[in-house]
Design a protein around this motif. Sequence first.
Motif, PDB file in Angstrom:
ATOM      1  N   ARG A 119      28.599 -23.421  -3.052  1.00 39.56           N
ATOM      2  CA  ARG A 119      30.218 -23.463  -3.844  1.00 39.56           C
ATOM      3  C   ARG A 119      30.184 -24.429  -5.175  1.00 39.56           C
ATOM      4  O   ARG A 119      30.695 -23.237  -6.040  1.00 39.56           O
ATOM      5  CB  ARG A 119      31.420 -24.402  -3.313  1.00 39.56           C
ATOM      6  CG  ARG A 119      32.006 -23.030  -1.587  1.00 39.56           C
ATOM      7  CD  ARG A 119      32.796 -23.816  -1.699  1.00 39.56           C
ATOM      8  NE  ARG A 119      33.228 -24.684  -0.503  1.00 39.56           N
ATOM      9  CZ  ARG A 119      33.092 -24.363   0.447  1.00 39.56           C
ATOM     10  NH1 ARG A 119      32.530 -23.532   1.363  1.00 39.56           N
ATOM     11  NH2 ARG A 119      32.748 -25.665   1.250  1.00 39.56           N
ATOM     12  N   GLN A 177      27.696 -22.388  -7.644  1.00 45.26           N
ATOM     13  CA  GLN A 177      28.660 -21.230  -8.162  1.00 45.26           C
ATOM     14  C   GLN A 177      29.594 -20.863  -9.137  1.00 45.26           C
ATOM     15  O   GLN A 177      28.765 -20.570  -9.781  1.00 45.26           O
ATOM     16  CB  GLN A 177      29.300 -20.172  -6.789  1.00 45.26           C
ATOM     17  CG  GLN A 177      28.837 -19.680  -5.703  1.00 45.26           C
ATOM     18  CD  GLN A 177      28.892 -19.012  -4.593  1.00 45.26           C
ATOM     19  OE1 GLN A 177      30.009 -19.634  -4.517  1.00 45.26           O
ATOM     20  NE2 GLN A 177      29.020 -17.959  -4.357  1.00 45.26           N
ATOM     21  N   PRO A 194      33.666 -15.731  -6.316  1.00 49.66           N
ATOM     22  CA  PRO A 194      32.503 -16.023  -6.166  1.00 49.66           C
ATOM     23  C   PRO A 194      32.290 -15.573  -4.491  1.00 49.66           C
ATOM     24  O   PRO A 194      33.396 -15.271  -3.628  1.00 49.66           O
ATOM     25  CB  PRO A 194      32.478 -17.733  -5.098  1.00 49.66           C
ATOM     26  CG  PRO A 194      33.746 -18.220  -6.001  1.00 49.66           C
ATOM     27  CD  PRO A 194      34.718 -16.394  -6.313  1.00 49.66           C
ATOM     28  N   ARG A 227      19.020 -19.329 -10.864  1.00 47.99           N
ATOM     29  CA  ARG A 227      19.847 -19.549 -11.317  1.00 47.99           C
ATOM     30  C   ARG A 227      19.874 -18.721 -12.775  1.00 47.99           C
ATOM     31  O   ARG A 227      19.079 -18.734 -13.502  1.00 47.99           O
ATOM     32  CB  ARG A 227      20.310 -20.474 -11.567  1.00 47.99           C
ATOM     33  CG  ARG A 227      19.703 -21.591 -10.438  1.00 47.99           C
ATOM     34  CD  ARG A 227      19.894 -23.048 -10.645  1.00 47.99           C
ATOM     35  NE  ARG A 227      19.533 -24.242  -9.132  1.00 47.99           N
ATOM     36  CZ  ARG A 227      20.218 -25.584  -9.475  1.00 47.99           C
ATOM     37  NH1 ARG A 227      20.243 -26.476 -10.591  1.00 47.99           N
ATOM     38  NH2 ARG A 227      19.621 -26.041  -7.760  1.00 47.99           N
TER      39      ARG A 227
END
Length: 152
Positions: free
Chosen positions: A13, A16, A148, A53
């Motif tokens: 999380r 993200q 997300p 990423r």
Amino acid sequence: MIDLDDTDRAILRALQEDATLKAAELGRRLGVSQPVAWRRVRRLEEAGVIKGRRLDLDREALGFGVTVFLGIKLATHGRVSLADFERAVTAIPEVLTVQHVLGRYDYRLRVVAHDLADFERVLRRRIMTLPGAGEVEANVVLSEERRPGPIG
């Protein structure tokens, strides 16, 4: 599939929201040490949960004020290979994503342009000339809310 615990989910999380977070900051946020955070991230990368990423660019700030989703139905299924179409469409810089889909259309594209006139130019000169391009449906994006994805 890898088993995720609460710490793994918290790491995902956090990444993200900001993929640039370092292990030390992750550890601070989650109440674990930097080495633990680093090992967890590394494990998630090695398991393929974290693929990479990405840099999220502000397209409007770069002058691309229009986003359009296109549905494309190939005109000649047997005469043009899917690979030929995919190779040609991915060479168009304004096309951000190419999805081969089931349903009314064969492909779904995400296209950006400076404005509607620029989109029309891209559509007429680049997309409609693709090998096998047939029926096209365009949906102009009016607004977009980013969320997300779920984390197991």
